[in-house]
Design a protein around this motif. Sequence first.
Motif, PDB file in Angstrom:
ATOM      1  N   LYS A  55       5.941   4.443  -8.862  1.00 19.59           N
ATOM      2  CA  LYS A  55       5.689   3.024  -9.154  1.00 19.59           C
ATOM      3  C   LYS A  55       6.708   2.540 -10.181  1.00 19.59           C
ATOM      4  N   ALA A  66       0.834  -1.203   0.000  1.00 15.32           N
ATOM      5  CA  ALA A  66       0.000   0.000   0.000  1.00 15.32           C
ATOM      6  C   ALA A  66       0.871   1.256   0.000  1.00 15.32           C
ATOM      7  N   GLN A  67       1.957   1.223   0.745  1.00 15.25           N
ATOM      8  CA  GLN A  67       2.884   2.358   0.787  1.00 15.25           C
ATOM      9  C   GLN A  67       3.554   2.551  -0.576  1.00 15.25           C
ATOM     10  N   LEU A  84       2.306   1.925  -3.447  1.00 16.46           N
ATOM     11  CA  LEU A  84       1.346   2.488  -4.398  1.00 16.46           C
ATOM     12  C   LEU A  84       1.164   3.990  -4.222  1.00 16.46           C
ATOM     13  N   GLN A  85       1.626   4.543  -3.119  1.00 18.59           N
ATOM     14  CA  GLN A  85       1.490   5.977  -2.882  1.00 18.59           C
ATOM     15  C   GLN A  85       2.662   6.758  -3.465  1.00 18.59           C
ATOM     16  N   GLY A  86       3.763   6.074  -3.752  1.00 21.95           N
ATOM     17  CA  GLY A  86       4.941   6.753  -4.274  1.00 21.95           C
ATOM     18  C   GLY A  86       5.189   6.402  -5.727  1.00 21.95           C
ATOM     19  N   ASP A  93      -6.538   5.188  -2.406  1.00 20.74           N
ATOM     20  CA  ASP A  93      -6.838   5.481  -1.008  1.00 20.74           C
ATOM     21  C   ASP A  93      -7.559   4.270  -0.430  1.00 20.74           C
ATOM     22  N   TYR A 152      -0.987   8.437  -9.820  1.00 24.01           N
ATOM     23  CA  TYR A 152      -2.271   8.093  -9.197  1.00 24.01           C
ATOM     24  C   TYR A 152      -2.046   7.439  -7.838  1.00 24.01           C
ATOM     25  N   THR A 153      -3.073   7.506  -7.015  1.00 22.06           N
ATOM     26  CA  THR A 153      -3.022   6.845  -5.706  1.00 22.06           C
ATOM     27  C   THR A 153      -4.251   5.959  -5.546  1.00 22.06           C
TER      28      THR A 153
END
Length: 120
Positions: A18, A11-12, A14-16, A49, A46-47
């Motif tokens: 890729k 999950a982390q 996918l926030q930074g 959430d 993209y993120t």
Amino acid sequence: MATREFMGRYAQALQGPKTPERLNELIADDTLLRHIAEAEAALPGYTIDVEDLVIEGSKAVLRGRLCGVQRGEFHGVPPTGREVNVPIFVMYDVQNGRITRHWMMLDTLAMMQQLGVVSA
């Protein structure tokens, strides 16, 4: 590594950024790698959430929202510069610290409406 710990790392990630190198450390499912690359090309940065994450053994189910701005082509739709925020559900199978399979549902109709391709 336990599935819960792994999913936190995933999950982390996918926030930074890729990057292929980072994703290949976490994912052994070529189809998922392709989905992420296509999404990143259409919605750079993209993120997802995470709203819910349920874990049972080697399976993890994520319910969340995919958020981004369309800067590249998406399913034949040229860049619109519009924001999207759509529901997404993904089930993952995690084996030996990597995602080996996934099942995804994305509200493509809502995305096309938000991109102005389809009217509500």
